[in-house]
Write an enzyme that holds these catalytic residues in place. Structure first.
Site, PDB file in Angstrom:
ATOM      1  N   LYS A   1     -10.826  -6.090   9.422  1.00 21.83           N
ATOM      2  CA  LYS A   1      -9.214  -5.439  10.879  1.00 21.83           C
ATOM      3  C   LYS A   1      -9.362  -6.384  11.188  1.00 21.83           C
TER       4      LYS A   1
ATOM      5  N   SER B   1      -7.273  -0.982  13.148  1.00 23.46           N
ATOM      6  CA  SER B   1      -8.440   0.281  12.574  1.00 23.46           C
ATOM      7  C   SER B   1      -8.798   0.727  14.340  1.00 23.46           C
TER       8      SER B   1
ATOM      9  N   ALA C   1      -5.005  -1.973   1.888  1.00 24.30           N
ATOM     10  CA  ALA C   1      -6.543  -2.162   2.380  1.00 24.30           C
ATOM     11  C   ALA C   1      -7.218  -1.363   1.654  1.00 24.30           C
ATOM     12  N   GLN C   2      -8.849  -2.449   1.360  1.00 26.19           N
ATOM     13  CA  GLN C   2      -9.956  -1.509   0.461  1.00 26.19           C
ATOM     14  C   GLN C   2     -10.060  -0.719   2.157  1.00 26.19           C
TER      15      GLN C   2
ATOM     16  N   GLY D   1       1.144  -0.977  -0.043  1.00 22.86           N
ATOM     17  CA  GLY D   1       0.259  -0.199  -0.348  1.00 22.86           C
ATOM     18  C   GLY D   1       0.560   1.287   0.380  1.00 22.86           C
TER      19      GLY D   1
ATOM     20  N   GLY E   1     -22.871  14.021   5.180  1.00 19.74           N
ATOM     21  CA  GLY E   1     -23.916  13.044   5.811  1.00 19.74           C
ATOM     22  C   GLY E   1     -24.101  13.560   6.994  1.00 19.74           C
TER      23      GLY E   1
ATOM     24  N   GLY F   1      -0.870   4.809  -1.018  1.00 17.06           N
ATOM     25  CA  GLY F   1      -1.753   5.683   0.164  1.00 17.06           C
ATOM     26  C   GLY F   1      -0.905   6.235   1.086  1.00 17.06           C
TER      27      GLY F   1
ATOM     28  N   TYR G   1     -15.273  -3.355   6.765  1.00 15.92           N
ATOM     29  CA  TYR G   1     -14.332  -3.154   7.026  1.00 15.92           C
ATOM     30  C   TYR G   1     -13.790  -3.245   8.562  1.00 15.92           C
TER      31      TYR G   1
ATOM     32  N   GLU H   1     -11.547   1.649  14.257  1.00 16.40           N
ATOM     33  CA  GLU H   1     -12.789   1.160  13.938  1.00 16.40           C
ATOM     34  C   GLU H   1     -13.367   0.092  14.563  1.00 16.40           C
TER      35      GLU H   1
ATOM     36  N   PHE I   1     -12.320  10.694   2.332  1.00 15.99           N
ATOM     37  CA  PHE I   1     -13.238  10.565   3.406  1.00 15.99           C
ATOM     38  C   PHE I   1     -13.388  12.155   4.136  1.00 15.99           C
TER      39      PHE I   1
ATOM     40  N   ARG J   1     -10.697  15.557   4.282  1.00 10.93           N
ATOM     41  CA  ARG J   1     -10.479  15.736   2.839  1.00 10.93           C
ATOM     42  C   ARG J   1     -11.383  16.820   1.225  1.00 10.93           C
TER      43      ARG J   1
HETATM   44  P1  NAP Z   1      -5.563   4.388   1.708  1.00 12.51           P
HETATM   45  O1  NAP Z   1      -5.013   5.755   1.481  1.00 12.51           O
HETATM   46  O2  NAP Z   1      -6.604   3.946   1.511  1.00 12.51           O
HETATM   47  O3  NAP Z   1      -4.032   3.783   0.921  1.00 12.51           O
HETATM   48  C1  NAP Z   1      -4.282   2.053   1.247  1.00 12.51           C
HETATM   49  C2  NAP Z   1      -3.522   1.691   0.560  1.00 12.51           C
HETATM   50  O4  NAP Z   1      -3.885  -0.315  -0.202  1.00 12.51           O
HETATM   51  C3  NAP Z   1      -3.289   2.242  -1.551  1.00 12.51           C
HETATM   52  O5  NAP Z   1      -1.621   2.284  -2.078  1.00 12.51           O
HETATM   53  C4  NAP Z   1      -3.967   1.111  -2.601  1.00 12.51           C
HETATM   54  O6  NAP Z   1      -3.507   0.818  -3.282  1.00 12.51           O
HETATM   55  C5  NAP Z   1      -3.196  -0.237  -1.236  1.00 12.51           C
HETATM   56  N1  NAP Z   1      -4.322  -0.979  -2.095  1.00 12.51           N
HETATM   57  C6  NAP Z   1      -5.858  -1.881  -2.180  1.00 12.51           C
HETATM   58  N2  NAP Z   1      -6.212  -2.793  -1.694  1.00 12.51           N
HETATM   59  C7  NAP Z   1      -5.117  -3.247  -2.760  1.00 12.51           C
HETATM   60  C8  NAP Z   1      -5.213  -5.059  -3.292  1.00 12.51           C
HETATM   61  N3  NAP Z   1      -6.023  -5.279  -3.609  1.00 12.51           N
HETATM   62  N4  NAP Z   1      -3.857  -4.875  -3.161  1.00 12.51           N
HETATM   63  C9  NAP Z   1      -2.762  -3.898  -3.513  1.00 12.51           C
HETATM   64  N5  NAP Z   1      -2.670  -2.777  -2.566  1.00 12.51           N
HETATM   65  C10 NAP Z   1      -3.921  -2.196  -2.332  1.00 12.51           C
HETATM   66  O7  NAP Z   1      -4.973   3.968   3.056  1.00 12.51           O
HETATM   67  P2  NAP Z   1      -4.251   5.015   4.406  1.00 12.51           P
HETATM   68  O8  NAP Z   1      -5.041   5.614   4.818  1.00 12.51           O
HETATM   69  O9  NAP Z   1      -2.471   4.984   3.638  1.00 12.51           O
HETATM   70  O10 NAP Z   1      -4.505   4.348   5.609  1.00 12.51           O
HETATM   71  C11 NAP Z   1      -3.115   2.504   5.721  1.00 12.51           C
HETATM   72  C12 NAP Z   1      -3.716   2.045   6.294  1.00 12.51           C
HETATM   73  O11 NAP Z   1      -4.356   2.035   7.267  1.00 12.51           O
HETATM   74  C13 NAP Z   1      -5.364   0.891   5.985  1.00 12.51           C
HETATM   75  O12 NAP Z   1      -4.689  -0.424   5.778  1.00 12.51           O
HETATM   76  C14 NAP Z   1      -6.388   2.029   6.127  1.00 12.51           C
HETATM   77  O13 NAP Z   1      -7.120   0.418   6.850  1.00 12.51           O
HETATM   78  C15 NAP Z   1      -5.662   1.296   7.524  1.00 12.51           C
HETATM   79  N6  NAP Z   1      -5.820   3.011   8.678  1.00 12.51           N
HETATM   80  C16 NAP Z   1      -6.229   3.305   8.426  1.00 12.51           C
HETATM   81  C17 NAP Z   1      -6.664   4.977   9.172  1.00 12.51           C
HETATM   82  C18 NAP Z   1      -6.129   5.807   8.955  1.00 12.51           C
HETATM   83  O14 NAP Z   1      -7.098   7.028   9.417  1.00 12.51           O
HETATM   84  N7  NAP Z   1      -5.596   6.871   7.467  1.00 12.51           N
HETATM   85  C19 NAP Z   1      -6.380   4.491  10.574  1.00 12.51           C
HETATM   86  C20 NAP Z   1      -6.377   3.302  10.980  1.00 12.51           C
HETATM   87  C21 NAP Z   1      -5.985   2.567   9.879  1.00 12.51           C
HETATM   88  P3  NAP Z   1      -4.025   1.374  -5.351  1.00 12.51           P
HETATM   89  O15 NAP Z   1      -3.343   3.351  -4.131  1.00 12.51           O
HETATM   90  O16 NAP Z   1      -4.096   1.622  -6.051  1.00 12.51           O
HETATM   91  O17 NAP Z   1      -5.755   2.609  -4.532  1.00 12.51           O
HETATM   92  O1  G4F Z   2     -13.488  10.063   6.898  1.00 20.63           O
HETATM   93  P1  G4F Z   2     -14.155   8.830   6.896  1.00 20.63           P
HETATM   94  O2  G4F Z   2     -14.659   8.269   5.904  1.00 20.63           O
HETATM   95  O3  G4F Z   2     -13.245   8.000   7.894  1.00 20.63           O
HETATM   96  P2  G4F Z   2     -13.785   6.720   9.152  1.00 20.63           P
HETATM   97  O4  G4F Z   2     -15.566   5.727   8.309  1.00 20.63           O
HETATM   98  O5  G4F Z   2     -13.880   6.884  10.261  1.00 20.63           O
HETATM   99  O6  G4F Z   2     -12.748   5.881   8.759  1.00 20.63           O
HETATM  100  C1  G4F Z   2     -11.037   5.946   8.184  1.00 20.63           C
HETATM  101  O7  G4F Z   2     -11.267   5.927   9.489  1.00 20.63           O
HETATM  102  C2  G4F Z   2     -10.954   4.529  10.144  1.00 20.63           C
HETATM  103  C3  G4F Z   2     -10.164   5.047  11.461  1.00 20.63           C
HETATM  104  O8  G4F Z   2     -10.816   5.143  12.175  1.00 20.63           O
HETATM  105  C4  G4F Z   2      -9.640   3.609   8.711  1.00 20.63           C
HETATM  106  F1  G4F Z   2      -9.820   2.774  10.044  1.00 20.63           F
HETATM  107  C5  G4F Z   2     -10.388   4.390   7.840  1.00 20.63           C
HETATM  108  O9  G4F Z   2      -9.118   3.079   7.039  1.00 20.63           O
HETATM  109  C6  G4F Z   2     -10.259   5.486   7.623  1.00 20.63           C
HETATM  110  O10 G4F Z   2      -9.025   6.141   7.280  1.00 20.63           O
HETATM  111  O11 G4F Z   2     -15.861   8.802   7.841  1.00 20.63           O
HETATM  112  C7  G4F Z   2     -15.831  10.241   9.100  1.00 20.63           C
HETATM  113  C8  G4F Z   2     -17.208  10.357   9.731  1.00 20.63           C
HETATM  114  C9  G4F Z   2     -17.624   8.996   9.471  1.00 20.63           C
HETATM  115  O12 G4F Z   2     -18.701   8.840  10.910  1.00 20.63           O
HETATM  116  C10 G4F Z   2     -18.722   9.395   8.606  1.00 20.63           C
HETATM  117  O13 G4F Z   2     -20.334   9.120   8.493  1.00 20.63           O
HETATM  118  O14 G4F Z   2     -17.319  10.667   8.995  1.00 20.63           O
HETATM  119  C11 G4F Z   2     -18.805  11.096   8.364  1.00 20.63           C
HETATM  120  N1  G4F Z   2     -19.225  12.085   7.511  1.00 20.63           N
HETATM  121  C12 G4F Z   2     -19.743  12.775   7.471  1.00 20.63           C
HETATM  122  N2  G4F Z   2     -20.346  12.671   6.095  1.00 20.63           N
HETATM  123  C13 G4F Z   2     -18.972  11.594   6.091  1.00 20.63           C
HETATM  124  C14 G4F Z   2     -18.875  12.547   4.863  1.00 20.63           C
HETATM  125  N3  G4F Z   2     -17.952  10.458   5.902  1.00 20.63           N
HETATM  126  C15 G4F Z   2     -17.460  10.988   4.243  1.00 20.63           C
HETATM  127  N4  G4F Z   2     -16.576   9.854   3.758  1.00 20.63           N
HETATM  128  N5  G4F Z   2     -18.297  11.359   3.243  1.00 20.63           N
HETATM  129  C16 G4F Z   2     -19.255  12.486   3.543  1.00 20.63           C
HETATM  130  O15 G4F Z   2     -19.765  12.774   2.535  1.00 20.63           O
END
Ligand code: NAP
Ligand code: G4F
Length: 345
Positions: free
Chosen positions: A158, A130, A87-88, A9, A216, A12, A154, A132, A193, A196
């Site tokens: 995890k 996560s 991850a997705q 990943g 939302g 990402g 998701y 989550e 997300f 952003r």
């Molecule tokens: P991200 O920006 O969505 O990046 C995900 C990465 O996984 C991307 O490089 C994506 O490739 C790759 N990927 C997705 N499906 C794949 C597959 N089938 N095979 C190979 N690669 C694949 O996520 P992130 O925010 O950097 O988060 C990194 C990790 O931490 C993830 O596992 C996420 O679930 C976890 N996490 C994130 C947060 C957060 O708040 N950011 C919090 C807790 C845990 P593409 O670029 O090609 O899509």
């Molecule tokens: O930004 P979100 O989509 O992030 P979410 O669901 O918290 O998940 C992220 O954080 C997790 C760690 O806790 C990671 F594991 C996961 O991979 C990801 O990085 O949504 C945050 C909150 C949610 O409650 C959602 O319902 O924002 C609320 N929200 C309100 N309006 C929205 C929107 N979320 C999105 N994506 N789009 C909206 O328009």
């Protein structure tokens, strides 16, 4: 000799910050990218141009679903450290693509763990767990012993990967860690997300090329930190004497509304004039409230977040204003179609 790391990943948000950190520490970094019809390396293009010739940053095609490619990479690179970040990662998408999300979330980590198990070398493994997994019903600071209550495909995937990582640690004395990270954001955060989505729209609203943004649930509350701080914590976990599970968080929680207030205030705008809400962005099973207790990481790893919530919001808002300026130039030259009025997530 310099250490070698394999990052899944790497394209990402976290993959790009972590690669930057590790290269700066003298690592040889190998990253997996999946083939797509359009090039998706924009977050790491700078690293590619600076470091690919030296061999310090190497990319390999792989997909989490292809365990043979993962095994071959582990065998040939023989890394000292593996960070499984792929991850997705979108919670809402996981309700629409539950099987794919579960397959990637579970099989990828299991393939890596099995490859390490049969490698004749001690490899340190990091699994991206996560917040989550906690489900968001307990309105209290969550720690490493808090119960899991996953509310999406998701989160359930995890939990599986988290438990497997622990199981391999306990069964085979492997150095396997879970980083239970609360939400972390940055100017490189995916644009679907919420943070952003807001700052990207805000930049365009400031320049007058977007009128409204539809979101939302504005009452959802998250413990939001800066991704750059969190990848340092990931690395520190793998430098600790013993493998374990650690939470990285800020210890503060804020609603989506509070994010909007700070972001729009930064440009002297009233968010309520621009934001609409629609049930189409509501989740089938919402995680209402997340607040993390990072005291174990502070004690064991000497890790603390460095960036405040308002600094994070302003950093993202400023960066996206610059991007919006580029959008405006392209729009004025009729080189861009404004698709942002109808965001999908
Ligand atoms: P991200 O920006 O969505 O990046 C995900 C990465 O996984 C991307 O490089 C994506 O490739 C790759 N990927 C997705 N499906 C794949 C597959 N089938 N095979 C190979 N690669 C694949 O996520 P992130 O925010 O950097 O988060 C990194 C990790 O931490 C993830 O596992 C996420 O679930 C976890 N996490 C994130 C947060 C957060 O708040 N950011 C919090 C807790 C845990 P593409 O670029 O090609 O899509
Ligand atoms: O930004 P979100 O989509 O992030 P979410 O669901 O918290 O998940 C992220 O954080 C997790 C760690 O806790 C990671 F594991 C996961 O991979 C990801 O990085 O949504 C945050 C909150 C949610 O409650 C959602 O319902 O924002 C609320 N929200 C309100 N309006 C929205 C929107 N979320 C999105 N994506 N789009 C909206 O328009």
């Amino acid at each position: 000799m310099n250490k070698t790391a394999l990052i899944t990943g790497v394209t990402g948000q976290d993959g790009s910050y972590l690669s930057n950190l590790l290269i700066g520490k003298g690592y040889e970094v190998h990253g997996t990218v999946r083939r797509s019809s359009s090039i998706n390396t924009y977050r790491i293009d700078d690293l590619i141009s600076k470091h690919q010739d030296s061999g310090n940053f190497q990319l390999h095609y792989s997909d989490l679903m292809d365990s043979s490619s993962i095994n071959t990479l582990v065998q040939t690179i023989q890394p000292d450290e593996i960070y499984n970040l792929a991850a997705q990662s979108h919670v809402m998408v996981s309700f629409q693509n539950p099987i794919y999300t579960t397959q990637t979330g579970t099989l990828g980590s299991l393939s890596l763990l099995e490859s390490i198990r049969y490698l004749d070398k001690d490899v340190k493994f990091y699994q991206a767990s996560s917040s989550e997994m906690f489900g968001g019903k307990l309105r209290e600071p969550l720690n490493e012993s808090s119960p899991f209550d996953p509310r999406s495909p998701y989160a359930a995937s995890k939990v599986f990967a988290h438990n497997m990582t622990k199981m391999y640690r306990d069964s085979y004395e492997m150095f396997c860690t879970n980083g239970i990270l609360f939400n972390h954001e940055s100017p490189l955060r995916g644009q679907t997300f919420v943070t952003r989505k807001i700052t990207r729209a805000l930049g365009r609203i400031v320049l007058g090329i977007q009128e409204k943004l539809t979101l939302g649930n504005l009452d959802a509350s998250r413990d939001w930190g800066f991704a750059g701080d969190y990848v340092e914590g990931m690395w520190k976990m793998l430098q600790h004497n013993d493998p374990d599970d650690w939470i990285l968080a800020t210890g503060e929680t804020h609603t989506v509304k509070e994010f909007l207030e700070i972001a729009f205030d930064h440009f002297n705008l009233d968010w309520e004039k621009y934001i609409l809400t629609s049930e189409k962005y509501y989740r089938p099973n919402e995680v209402e409230y997340l607040l993390g207790d990072y005291s174990k990481a502070k004690k064991d790893l000497n890790w603390e977040p460095q960036t405040s919530f308002s600094e994070l919001v302003k950093m993202m808002a400023n960066s996206d204003l610059e991007l919006a300026k580029r959008d405006k130039v392209l729009l004025d030259e009729k080189l861009l179609t404004p698709t942002w009025e109808h965001p999908k997530y």
